[in-house]
Design an enzyme around this catalytic site. Structure first.
Site, PDB file in Angstrom:
ATOM      1  N   SER A 234       0.832  -1.196   0.000  1.00 24.56           N
ATOM      2  CA  SER A 234       0.000   0.000   0.000  1.00 24.56           C
ATOM      3  C   SER A 234       0.880   1.266   0.000  1.00 24.56           C
ATOM      4  O   SER A 234       1.711   1.438  -0.878  1.00 24.56           O
ATOM      5  CB  SER A 234      -0.960  -0.036   1.193  1.00 24.56           C
ATOM      6  OG  SER A 234      -1.915   0.988   1.117  1.00 24.56           O
TER       7      SER A 234
ATOM      8  N   ASP B 244      -9.768  -3.905  -5.510  1.00 27.59           N
ATOM      9  CA  ASP B 244      -9.182  -3.021  -4.508  1.00 27.59           C
ATOM     10  C   ASP B 244      -9.857  -1.655  -4.594  1.00 27.59           C
ATOM     11  O   ASP B 244      -9.827  -0.997  -5.628  1.00 27.59           O
ATOM     12  CB  ASP B 244      -7.674  -2.892  -4.772  1.00 27.59           C
ATOM     13  CG  ASP B 244      -6.929  -2.175  -3.656  1.00 27.59           C
ATOM     14  OD1 ASP B 244      -7.523  -1.294  -3.011  1.00 27.59           O
ATOM     15  OD2 ASP B 244      -5.750  -2.493  -3.439  1.00 27.59           O
TER      16      ASP B 244
ATOM     17  N   HIS C 154      -8.105  -4.740  -1.029  1.00 29.88           N
ATOM     18  CA  HIS C 154      -6.840  -4.137  -0.598  1.00 29.88           C
ATOM     19  C   HIS C 154      -6.211  -4.921   0.551  1.00 29.88           C
ATOM     20  O   HIS C 154      -4.986  -4.963   0.675  1.00 29.88           O
ATOM     21  CB  HIS C 154      -7.101  -2.686  -0.164  1.00 29.88           C
ATOM     22  CG  HIS C 154      -5.872  -1.857  -0.018  1.00 29.88           C
ATOM     23  ND1 HIS C 154      -5.086  -1.466  -1.087  1.00 29.88           N
ATOM     24  CD2 HIS C 154      -5.265  -1.326   1.088  1.00 29.88           C
ATOM     25  CE1 HIS C 154      -4.079  -0.732  -0.661  1.00 29.88           C
ATOM     26  NE2 HIS C 154      -4.148  -0.644   0.660  1.00 29.88           N
TER      27      HIS C 154
END
Length: 417
Positions: free
Chosen positions: A224, A326, A358
């Site tokens: 991320s 995501d 995600h």
């Protein structure tokens, strides 16, 4: 003349009666025993117990200091975010999501604080968050490959302990994992975060041999926001190395591959998306030091600069992972980054995971146990030139389930990420 005669008295010695001598002898004897005990060397078990007590005491002190720091920064952050309906709903969704996965989190937390495999909060720099955790394999024979991992957290809530699950599971396969902490906003902005990551990677490259790691088999991974920060660190280091190789503390050539998981690599394309998700433009601009810094901290954009060929030529293999559903960072962020990497001549590949969010790839799937496509892919790359490692991977038992399936499915549905 008067003479004084000295005669034996069965009930006295040196003027002291025996009933007075007994407690005195007892005290002297006790003091001698105490001195002997003090002089007696400690056995290994006692030393280990004392070290654990000292380590636990230090951990408690650090935890208290970090709790205070996080509380203070959280209050500052709330001033930026405000307390609107959207953030209240996100907080409630996050709390419910964490509660569903709590059985797994508690197991990992217990292991994190009490396992002898973990070296917590090793200092790598002079800033408050310049710490990293090392996860070491139980088998210490020979040198081990290393993953330097930069965790995510929207540049706001990143913390090295978030990588514990990955650290323990890779350590089971004979891989050392270094989870690098870094300053979050508002304690720092993007340049601070990237500088911290560069320093942390430098520490790993230059010191991992002291912990049984192979400095020639280091892999860089970010998830991320951590994928964005670590890719910036890698590219900035490559640029610096090509311009002034004598000034660098570590070489990009030491990084065998980069694993980017669910990351964003072009800030120009993400600012509006994040605004719609609640990371408002004003906050995002503050984190990224204004729109004028977008280019400097967008690896996809930097790769399109003229005369970038020399920089590209020293980049490691770039392997980019993303889930197709995501919501936090759309899969197009990874697709476009890989397209750019290939266009400029870098060795790059994209791996998309159908139906994954995600957090599925980083949390729910590892907590599920059994086979894990992402985990197996990473381990296969790391052990590609290690027949012994491949043989052990083939014989490795299935990873144990840590959270019931029904809770994992609910977490998938309510995840605010």
């Amino acid at each position: 003349m008067t003479s004084t005669s000295v005669h034996d008295d069965d009930d006295s010695v040196g003027g002291l009666k025996k009933d007075q001598m007994s407690p005195l002898l007892f005290r002297v004897s006790s003091q001698n025993c105490v001195q002997q005990r003090r002089r007696r060397p400690l056995d290994d078990q006692t030393r280990l117990s004392l070290r654990r007590q000292q380590s636990l005491s230090k951990d408690i002190g650090r935890a208290a200091a970090e709790t205070y720091l996080i509380t203070r920064l959280s209050i500052t952050l709330l001033r930026y975010l405000g307390v609107g309906y959207r953030w209240i709903m996100k907080f409630l969704a996050l709390a419910f999501y964490a509660m569903l996965l709590m059985p797994g989190f508690l197991q990992v937390a217990y292991q994190y604080f009490f396992s002898a495999q973990v070296r917590r909060s090793i200092v790598y720099g002079d800033q408050p968050r310049n710490r990293l955790d090392l996860f070491l394999p139980k088998n210490g024979d020979g040198t081990k490959p290393v993953v330097a991992f930069v965790t995510g957290g929207a540049w706001i809530i990143g913390y090295k302990a978030w990588g514990s699950l990955l650290g323990f599971q890779l350590a089971e396969r004979g891989i050392i994992v270094a989870c690098i902490d870094y300053r979050n906003f508002p304690q720092g902005t993007i340049s601070d975060m990237v500088n911290d990551a560069v320093q942390g990677i430098s520490f790993v490259c230059n010191n991992i041999a002291d912990y049984g790691g192979d400095p020639n088999r280091i892999y860089l991974m970010g998830q991320s926001a951590g994928a964005h920060i670590s890719s910036c660190a890698l590219l900035h280091q490559a640029i610096k190395e090509t311009c002034d190789p004598e000034s660098v503390a570590w070489s990009v050539s030491q990084i065998k591959a980069f694993f980017g998981l669910s990351g964003g690599y072009n800030l120009f394309d993400l600012v509006d998306h994040f605004h719609s998700r609640g990371l408002y433009r004003s906050i995002f601009l503050s984190i990224m030091e204004g729109e004028e810094s977008f280019k400097q901290f967008s690896p996809e954009v930097l790769l399109q600069e003229p005369n970038i060929e020399k920089v590209v030529s020293i980049l490691p293999r770039m392997i980019i992972f993303h889930g197709t559903i995501d919501k936090s960072i759309p899969k197009e962020a990874s697709i476009n980054f890989v397209d750019t990497l290939k266009r400029v001549g870098a060795q790059a590949e994209l791996v998309l995971f159908e139906g994954k969010t995600h957090t599925d790839l980083f949390l729910q799937d590892p907590l599920r146990g059994g086979k894990d496509e992402l985990f197996d892919y990473i381990v296969a790359v790391i052990h590609a030139s290690d027949p012994e490692g491949q043989a052990k991977d083939a014989m490795a038992p299935p990873r144990r389930r840590m959270v019931p399936e029904i809770l994992l499915k609910l977490a998938h549905d309510v995840s605010p990420f």
